[in-house]
Design an enzyme around this catalytic site. Structure first.
Site, short mmCIF file in Angstrom:
data_model
loop_
_atom_site.label_atom_id
_atom_site.label_comp_id
_atom_site.label_asym_id
_atom_site.label_seq_id
_atom_site.Cartn_x
_atom_site.Cartn_y
_atom_site.Cartn_z
CG ASP A 196 -2.20 -0.79 0.95
OD1 ASP A 196 -2.20 -1.58 -0.02
OD2 ASP A 196 -3.18 -0.63 1.71
CG ASN A 220 -7.83 -3.70 -2.62
OD1 ASN A 220 -8.68 -2.81 -2.72
ND2 ASN A 220 -8.10 -4.88 -2.10
CG ASP A 256 -8.66 -1.84 9.90
OD1 ASP A 256 -9.82 -2.01 9.45
OD2 ASP A 256 -7.75 -1.27 9.29
CD GLU A 310 -8.17 -4.12 2.72
OE1 GLU A 310 -9.25 -3.97 3.33
OE2 GLU A 310 -7.12 -3.51 3.01
CG HIS A 367 -3.90 -6.71 4.83
ND1 HIS A 367 -3.42 -5.75 5.67
CD2 HIS A 367 -5.10 -6.22 4.39
CE1 HIS A 367 -4.26 -4.74 5.72
NE2 HIS A 367 -5.29 -5.01 4.95
NE ARG A 368 -6.15 -4.28 8.93
CZ ARG A 368 -4.90 -4.02 9.33
NH1 ARG A 368 -4.23 -4.91 10.02
NH2 ARG A 368 -4.32 -2.88 9.03
CE LYS A 372 -4.84 -3.51 0.68
NZ LYS A 372 -5.09 -2.30 1.38
#
Ligand code: DC
Length: 648
Positions: free
Chosen positions: A52, A95, A319, A347, A393-394, A418
């Site tokens: 990112d 993204n 998040d 995402e 990613h998360r 990311k």
């Protein structure tokens, strides 16, 4: 670079130690943009180096901003002191939501012609509320595809000065962030009014704090009204340090809380501007022991026993709250996460993705429009197909926590790049995996006997990996599939319905302990074992045997392929004559007629096939102890293996 299709995480016994966090994504991308717009040069230290932030740096370079790396995650950025020098550019932002929204706002007020696009998922993430806000200022922005979604075209326009701009705050806080960061380019006082309940408020705190570091003080009236004063201009603060990423901290804090701890994250703490540090409070509410210093946070398991489920409004930690969803797998009772509607436009649709994968692990999950309710599984299921990560990613990082309960396969682990390219390496450093003693060797070297006895001595699990190849050969024979029909065999291997009991092996419910030992099946096993896609299909199945408190595994490639991180590796062998003798005695004892000469011939042939095949050939791997049992008794051999495992 070749990205792996999956990573297999062994079951974790405990977690502890410390992790230095990578820089915050939210701060890094804001600081990059503000440094670029500011008057003067800025040295940015501890910048996050990830997908990112790379998208943001590429975009800024394309817009004519001069920047270069100083090494060690430090960058020198030459501020342009106003709008970008390049008045025409075609920008691809992947993204990266933080880059896309804030750059769109700044470009809309920059007097140039720009095209802004991203990956297909970026084109499904809404941006209409931001465009509507910018149009109120006179911006000329068009949709290339669907109304309300990227990609966008931006053209020079006369920007209306001052007044009031209304921005919706209930879909993404990044719209408000974008407008606020862009407004100093107008030079006049502008008031921003938020329509609807503002979500993810902590990210607005970060925006305001960063703007202040660059000399722009936004006045505010609660979360409703923000005033960017006349004459606001960005000025470089000289050197600026990026805090560690508080969202990334959440995975390690949860690991400490589940896996014992103490586990310390360095780079964020009580003085952090990131709202996600409040994740630590949520963990504390679940019973975890939490302590905090100015620049660190530490988490450990609850003093008296297990974590407990909570019911939480997660608006303040959007998040990091995802991490609570997988932490809930290890808590007593139900966990309810509320006010998480924004997850649906990230995402991926994170509520749906979380629910699917949590269910795959055996949890009971209720999914609402803006909530998730999780009841942990009575016992974990390990999905053979792995946990899907949805290019998010998360999701990948959250589900690594499941390894505290069961070995897990995470698909497409590379998506963590990311925000945290080194995530799985750090994860391995702070977790202690279930130990393995890997014993490899040729046929009839006595591996099976030795491995089973060592396992019994230690109270560990035992994997006879040869049996799995034998079962595949037997299942194929029964299904009328030839032992060289690789695609059909790989399917059989993947779908093998086996159950290992104390003294039994069942194939589709039928006892086959003796059937798989027949010489005919030995030959079939050796054949199917030479096929790469069969070995691939059986890999995770074997790794699933690695359960607490430990595993003794025997085979041909235990140390080299299946458990390359085994604590103790042993290459067990004996002369072919002695092995033929042992096999002969075994058969006679079972009342089966046998002859030494053909047994010897057969062993020689099998040795050759197992050691010369191109995939996972039988070999003494690096770091393996050589144990020749030609002259040793079983008891002596077992004692030697136990001794080496104690030293490991
Ligand atoms: O150890 P065993 O004789 O039961 O093994 C049967 C066959 O399976 C043998 O020919 C080698 C193969 N095998 C393998 O290729 N890899 C393993 N890890 C175990 C066995």
């Amino acid at each position: 670079m070749n990205t792996p299709e999956f990573i297999d995480l062994p079951e974790v016994l405990s977690a502890g130690g410390s992790v230095r966090l990578p820089g915050s994504k939210s701060i890094s991308n804001r600081v990059l943009l503000l440094s670029a717009l500011a008057a003067g040069d800025t040295e940015v230290r501890d910048l996050l180096e990830s997908d990112d932030t790379e998208r943001m740096r590429e975009a800024l370079s394309a817009l004519g901003v001069d920047m270069h790396s100083l090494g060690n995650n430090a960058w020198l950025i030459k501020g342009v002191g106003g709008t970008f020098p390049n008045k025409q550019a075609d920008l691809f932002l992947g993204n990266a939501g933080t880059a896309f929204r804030s750059l769109t706002a700044v470009l809309a007020l920059s007097g140039g012609t720009y095209a802004v696009s991203g990956v297909p998922r970026m084109h499904e993430r809404p941006i209409g509320d931001l465009v509507d806000a910018l149009r109120q200022l006179g911006a000329d922005i068009g949709y290339v595809g669907s109304e309300g979604f990227p990609p966008l075209t931006i053209r020079p326009a006369t920007i209306r000065s001052g007044g009031v701009v209304r921005v919706r705050g209930d879909v993404s806080s990044q719209f408000l962030t974008g407008v606020l960061m862009a407004l100093p380019l107008t030079g006049v006082e502008t008031t921003v009014e938020v329509v609807g309940e503002l979500i993810s408020k902590p990210y607005i705190e970060i925006t305001l704090a960063m703007m202040a570091r660059f000399g722009v003080q936004v006045r505010r009236d609660g979360w409703q009204r923000f005033i960017v004063p006349a004459g606001s201009v960005y000025r470089s603060p000289g050197t600026i340090y990026v805090e560690g990423d508080a969202s990334s901290a959440s995975y390690f804090l949860a690991l400490g809380a589940i896996g014992g701890g103490p586990l310390r994250v360095e780079g964020v703490g009580e003085t952090s501007v990131q709202g996600d540090v409040r994740f630590a409070d949520a963990l504390a509410q679940m019973g975890a022991r939490i302590s905090m210093g100015p620049n660190w946070i530490e988490a450990g398991a609850p003093v008296n026993g297990r974590l407990r489920g909570i019911d939480l409004d997660c608006n303040h930690i959007p998040d990091a709250a995802m991490t609570l969803a997988t932490t809930a797998l290890f808590a007593d009772g139900v966990t309810t996460l509320r006010n998480i509607a924004s997850w649906r436009v990230k995402e991926t649709d994170r509520i749906a993705a979380m629910a699917t994968e949590l269910r795959n692990l055996g949890a009971k999950v209720d999914e609402g429009a803006d909530l998730l309710r999780i009841e942990p599984p009575a016992s974990f299921v390990a999905p053979h197909a792995g946990i899907d990560t949805y290019d998010d990613h998360r999701i990948a990082m959250c589900f690594s926590l499941a390894a505290c309960g069961v070995p897990v396969r995470i698909n497409d682990p590379g998506c963590v790049a990311k925000t945290f390219p080194e995530y799985f390496a750090r994860f391995a450093e702070v977790t202690r995996a279930v130990p393995v003693i890997a014993i490899d060797g040729p046929s009839a070297s006595g591996k099976g006997t030795i491995a089973a006895r060592v396992a019994a001595e230690l109270g560990w699990h035992y994997l006879d990996s040869g049996a799995i190849y034998r079962l595949t050969a037997l299942a194929a024979q029964r299904a009328g599939v030839a032992w060289d029909d690789e695609p059909a065999l790989a399917r059989i291997a993947a779908e093998l319905d086996v159950e290992f009991g104390e003294d039994s092996i069942r194939l589709s419910g039928e006892e086959v302990g003796d059937a798989i030992r027949l010489e005919e099946i030995s030959i079939g096993a050796s054949r199917v074992a030479a096929l790469p896609s069969v070995r691939q299909a059986l890999l995770f199945r074997q790794r699933l045997f690695r359960r607490a408190p430990g595993l003794v595994a025997d085979g041909r490639d235990m140390a080299s392929v299946v458990f390359p991180d085994a604590q103790t590796k042993i290459f067990l062998t004996a002369s072919v004559e002695v092995r033929a003798q042992r096999r002969y005695k075994q058969l006679i004892d079972k009342g089966i007629a046998a002859n030494i000469a053909p047994l010897l011939l057969d062993l020689r042939e099998r040795d050759l096939r197992d050691s010369q095949r191109s995939v996972a050939p039988l070999q003494q791997s690096e770091g393996a102890h050589l144990l020749d049992t030609t002259e040793l008794t079983i008891a002596q051999t077992v004692a030697q293996v136990l001794e080496w495992s104690r030293q490991a």
